[in-house]
Design a protein around this motif. Structure first.
Motif, mmCIF file in Angstrom:
data_model
loop_
_atom_site.group_PDB
_atom_site.id
_atom_site.type_symbol
_atom_site.label_atom_id
_atom_site.label_comp_id
_atom_site.label_asym_id
_atom_site.label_seq_id
_atom_site.Cartn_x
_atom_site.Cartn_y
_atom_site.Cartn_z
ATOM 1 N N UNK A 171 0.774 -1.223 0.000
ATOM 2 C CA UNK A 171 0.000 0.000 0.000
ATOM 3 C C UNK A 171 0.808 1.275 0.000
ATOM 4 N N UNK A 172 2.110 1.162 -0.202
ATOM 5 C CA UNK A 172 2.957 2.350 -0.214
ATOM 6 C C UNK A 172 3.668 2.526 -1.528
ATOM 7 N N UNK A 173 4.587 3.491 -1.564
ATOM 8 C CA UNK A 173 5.302 3.787 -2.796
ATOM 9 C C UNK A 173 6.542 2.914 -2.931
ATOM 10 N N UNK A 174 6.757 2.426 -4.114
ATOM 11 C CA UNK A 174 7.944 1.629 -4.391
ATOM 12 C C UNK A 174 9.166 2.533 -4.468
ATOM 13 N N UNK A 175 10.283 2.038 -3.940
ATOM 14 C CA UNK A 175 11.538 2.790 -3.935
ATOM 15 C C UNK A 175 12.575 2.009 -4.727
ATOM 16 N N UNK A 176 13.327 2.727 -5.566
ATOM 17 C CA UNK A 176 14.426 2.129 -6.321
ATOM 18 C C UNK A 176 15.712 2.911 -6.063
ATOM 19 N N UNK A 177 16.826 2.190 -6.071
ATOM 20 C CA UNK A 177 18.123 2.863 -6.082
ATOM 21 C C UNK A 177 18.268 3.610 -7.404
ATOM 22 N N UNK A 178 18.911 4.755 -7.361
ATOM 23 C CA UNK A 178 19.092 5.548 -8.583
ATOM 24 C C UNK A 178 19.798 4.733 -9.671
ATOM 25 N N UNK A 179 20.705 3.881 -9.257
ATOM 26 C CA UNK A 179 21.517 3.130 -10.222
ATOM 27 C C UNK A 179 20.725 2.099 -11.013
ATOM 28 N N UNK A 180 19.515 1.759 -10.556
ATOM 29 C CA UNK A 180 18.738 0.727 -11.252
ATOM 30 C C UNK A 180 17.433 1.264 -11.833
ATOM 31 N N UNK A 181 17.111 2.519 -11.560
ATOM 32 C CA UNK A 181 15.862 3.095 -12.073
ATOM 33 C C UNK A 181 15.802 2.994 -13.599
ATOM 34 N N UNK A 182 14.661 2.545 -14.090
ATOM 35 C CA UNK A 182 14.477 2.407 -15.524
ATOM 36 C C UNK A 182 14.969 1.087 -16.084
ATOM 37 N N UNK A 183 15.705 0.322 -15.279
ATOM 38 C CA UNK A 183 16.220 -0.980 -15.747
ATOM 39 C C UNK A 183 15.635 -2.145 -14.952
ATOM 40 N N UNK A 184 15.411 -1.942 -13.659
ATOM 41 C CA UNK A 184 14.898 -2.997 -12.786
ATOM 42 C C UNK A 184 13.447 -2.686 -12.414
ATOM 43 N N UNK A 185 12.663 -3.747 -12.253
ATOM 44 C CA UNK A 185 11.276 -3.610 -11.826
ATOM 45 C C UNK A 185 10.977 -4.616 -10.732
ATOM 46 N N UNK A 186 10.474 -4.121 -9.607
ATOM 47 C CA UNK A 186 10.076 -4.994 -8.511
ATOM 48 C C UNK A 186 8.564 -5.202 -8.576
ATOM 49 N N UNK A 187 8.135 -6.426 -8.259
ATOM 50 C CA UNK A 187 6.700 -6.713 -8.218
ATOM 51 C C UNK A 187 6.444 -7.766 -7.160
ATOM 52 N N UNK A 188 5.192 -7.869 -6.743
ATOM 53 C CA UNK A 188 4.819 -8.842 -5.719
ATOM 54 C C UNK A 188 3.578 -9.598 -6.133
ATOM 55 N N UNK A 189 3.527 -10.849 -5.676
ATOM 56 C CA UNK A 189 2.306 -11.658 -5.760
ATOM 57 C C UNK A 189 1.915 -11.939 -4.320
ATOM 58 N N UNK A 190 0.983 -11.151 -3.798
ATOM 59 C CA UNK A 190 0.643 -11.242 -2.379
ATOM 60 C C UNK A 190 0.014 -12.585 -2.023
ATOM 61 N N UNK A 191 -0.691 -13.170 -2.954
ATOM 62 C CA UNK A 191 -1.323 -14.461 -2.690
ATOM 63 C C UNK A 191 -0.282 -15.564 -2.494
#
Length: 119
Positions: free
Chosen positions: A54-74
């Motif tokens: 329920x919050x904002x995702x945070x990325x390191x500057x060095x990976x922004x635009x290249x890495x994507x985090x996601x979750x499957x809560x189930x």
């Protein structure tokens, strides 16, 4: 007991992609956040990406635009899609989770998975 188990690391050429997965298991009531850190040889462990519930995702500057985090809560699972990999992304990647279980609330770490970017 709570366990975090990562998978998906390996050797990839520069410019390639990898997808890491991490499953949290045990008597878990709720997960507040899941994320990824990494540690390269001779360097401190650093945040890669963090995804609160329920919050904002945070990325390191060095990976922004290249890495994507996601979750499957189930499935109590977090993923890290890594594209356009660079040699400087080489590190051991650790999954983290902040959660509440039968043991109470706390933070947990996985055992780590090696990512090597090299030609």
């Amino acid at each position: 007991q709570v366990q975090l188990v990562e998978s998906g690391g390996g050797l990839v050429q520069p410019g390639g992609s990898l997808r890491l997965s991490c499953v949290a298991s045990g008597s878990i009531f709720s997960i507040f956040a899941m994320g990824w850190y990494r540690q390269a040889p001779g360097k401190q462990r650093e945040l890669v990406a963090d995804m609160p519930s329920g919050g904002s995702t945070v990325y390191a500057d060095s990976v922004k635009g290249r890495f994507t985090i996601s979750r499957d809560n189930a499935k109590n699972t977090v993923y890290l899609q890594m594209n356009s990999l660079k040699p400087e992304d080489t590190a051991v990647y650790y999954c983290t989770a902040r959660l509440r279980s039968v043991l109470g609330s706390g933070g947990y770490w996985g055992q780590g998975t090696q990512v090597t970017v090299s030609s």
